[in-house]
Motif scaffolding. Structure first.
Motif, short mmCIF file in Angstrom:
data_model
loop_
_atom_site.label_atom_id
_atom_site.label_comp_id
_atom_site.label_asym_id
_atom_site.label_seq_id
_atom_site.Cartn_x
_atom_site.Cartn_y
_atom_site.Cartn_z
N ARG A 139 24.77 18.67 -57.12
CA ARG A 139 24.66 17.64 -56.08
C ARG A 139 25.73 16.57 -56.29
NH1 ARG A 139 19.50 16.94 -56.33
NH2 ARG A 139 19.43 15.14 -57.68
N ASN A 140 25.94 16.16 -57.53
CA ASN A 140 26.97 15.15 -57.81
C ASN A 140 28.36 15.68 -57.50
OD1 ASN A 140 25.07 13.31 -58.65
ND2 ASN A 140 25.22 13.85 -60.82
N ARG A 141 28.59 16.95 -57.84
CA ARG A 141 29.90 17.55 -57.57
C ARG A 141 30.13 17.65 -56.07
NH1 ARG A 141 29.36 21.42 -60.74
NH2 ARG A 141 28.73 23.10 -59.32
N PHE A 163 19.00 20.25 -64.22
CA PHE A 163 20.26 19.55 -64.48
C PHE A 163 21.43 20.24 -63.79
CE2 PHE A 163 17.86 17.91 -68.23
CZ PHE A 163 17.91 16.58 -67.87
N SER A 164 21.36 21.56 -63.67
CA SER A 164 22.41 22.28 -62.95
C SER A 164 22.42 21.86 -61.48
CB SER A 164 22.20 23.79 -63.05
OG SER A 164 22.36 24.21 -64.38
N ALA A 173 33.47 17.49 -45.06
CA ALA A 173 32.63 16.46 -45.68
C ALA A 173 31.19 16.56 -45.18
CB ALA A 173 33.20 15.07 -45.38
N ILE A 174 31.03 16.80 -43.88
CA ILE A 174 29.69 16.92 -43.29
C ILE A 174 28.95 18.13 -43.84
CG2 ILE A 174 28.46 17.40 -41.13
CD1 ILE A 174 30.69 15.70 -39.73
N ALA A 175 29.67 19.23 -44.03
CA ALA A 175 29.04 20.45 -44.57
C ALA A 175 28.47 20.20 -45.96
CB ALA A 175 30.06 21.59 -44.61
N LEU A 176 29.14 19.35 -46.73
CA LEU A 176 28.69 19.06 -48.09
C LEU A 176 27.62 17.97 -48.12
CD1 LEU A 176 32.19 19.15 -49.79
CD2 LEU A 176 30.29 20.69 -50.32
N ASP A 177 27.70 17.04 -47.18
CA ASP A 177 26.74 15.93 -47.15
C ASP A 177 26.45 15.53 -45.71
OD1 ASP A 177 25.11 13.81 -47.65
OD2 ASP A 177 26.58 12.59 -48.72
N PRO A 178 25.56 16.26 -45.04
CA PRO A 178 25.29 15.99 -43.61
C PRO A 178 24.60 14.66 -43.35
CG PRO A 178 23.78 17.65 -44.48
CD PRO A 178 24.81 17.42 -45.54
N ARG A 228 35.94 13.11 -51.22
CA ARG A 228 37.37 13.42 -51.24
C ARG A 228 37.84 13.89 -49.86
NH1 ARG A 228 37.33 16.67 -55.13
NH2 ARG A 228 37.53 18.68 -54.08
N HIS A 229 37.04 14.75 -49.22
CA HIS A 229 37.40 15.21 -47.87
C HIS A 229 37.40 14.03 -46.89
CE1 HIS A 229 37.63 19.42 -48.74
NE2 HIS A 229 36.38 19.49 -49.18
N PHE A 230 36.44 13.12 -47.07
CA PHE A 230 36.37 11.96 -46.17
C PHE A 230 37.63 11.10 -46.32
CE2 PHE A 230 35.48 7.45 -45.59
CZ PHE A 230 35.06 7.44 -44.27
N VAL A 231 38.03 10.83 -47.56
CA VAL A 231 39.22 10.00 -47.79
C VAL A 231 40.47 10.66 -47.21
CG1 VAL A 231 40.75 9.09 -49.58
CG2 VAL A 231 38.28 8.83 -49.82
N GLN A 232 40.60 11.97 -47.41
CA GLN A 232 41.75 12.69 -46.85
C GLN A 232 41.73 12.62 -45.32
OE1 GLN A 232 41.34 16.60 -48.56
NE2 GLN A 232 42.31 16.02 -50.49
#
Length: 223
Positions: free
Chosen positions: A44-46, A38-39, A90-95, A53-57
């Motif tokens: 992953r959700n966070r 669960f952690s 954003a890419i670093a968090l979700d490539p 958020r980075h993408f929107v900015q």
């Protein structure tokens, strides 16, 4: 007698199975396996939320950069660099999110780095990320890649450009600019009939689109 013996045997087997399951669950809880799972899920959700958020900015910064491009080129470049930085985060968090790679490509393109922009959009359309795009989004990305290939002086890849544009208009048939660029590419290859068909498709979408009308007039005058 045999019936009662069979019942007794099945009851023993069931009890043994229950004991095994209880032992397994005790082991999992002892080593915090559910908590770890669960952690990991929460992380992953966070990470996904942070990436969005980075993408929107970045998208907001890119929009500002495009608006500033006409009046203040240096400010537009600065904003585009900031948009690129947000895309990288954003890419670093979700490539695997193609949208972030496309955002980076657009920011690089605005800065004049056509080859680097092309590399980024190639990643967006790679098997790693392309599944995250809807069909209209993939069509737009293919159209942009075709534009970048031509702008990066890769006209020797005209067949690849035609391939991208053909896929683009098949996925999204209302892009008059894609049809016109496809017609232009066919002309460069000497495929006049295919070029005419592409320009005609553009006119079907937007009858008063001047580039398509002018191209058809030119081709007809050459007949």
């Amino acid at each position: 007698m045999d019936f009662f013996s069979d019942n007794h045997m099945w009851r023993d087997l069931l009890l043994q199975a229950i004991l095994i399951l209880v032992t397994i669950f005790m082991f999992l809880f002892m080593y915090n396996v559910p908590q770890k799972y669960f952690s990991k899920l929460r992380f992953r959700n966070r990470a996904d939320m942070q990436s969005k958020r980075h993408f929107v900015q970045g998208a907001q910064l890119l929009s500002q950069a495009k608006s500033a491009a006409v009046k203040d080129r240096s400010n537009a470049i600065s904003l585009a660099k900031s948009a690129e930085a947000q895309a990288d985060l954003a890419i670093a968090l979700d490539p695997k999110d193609a949208a972030a790679h496309i955002l980076k490509a657009l920011a690089l393109d605005l800065q004049g780095f056509k080859t680097s922009a092309l590399d980024s959009i190639d990643v967006a359309l790679s098997p790693l990320a392309v599944k995250s795009l809807s069909e209209p989004e993939r069509a737009d990305a293919l159209f942009k890649r075709a534009q970048l290939r031509l702008a990066a002086s890769r006209r020797e890849q005209i067949d690849s450009v035609i391939g991208d544009l053909t896929q683009s208009v098949r996925l999204k048939g209302d892009n008059v600019k894609a049809f016109c660029l496809l017609g232009d590419c066919y002309e460069k290859k000497g495929l006049k009939e295919e070029a005419q068909k592409a320009y005609q498709e553009a006119q079907k979408v937007q009858p008063n689109f001047a580039p398509a009308r002018e191209a058809l007039d030119r081709l007809n005058s050459e007949s």
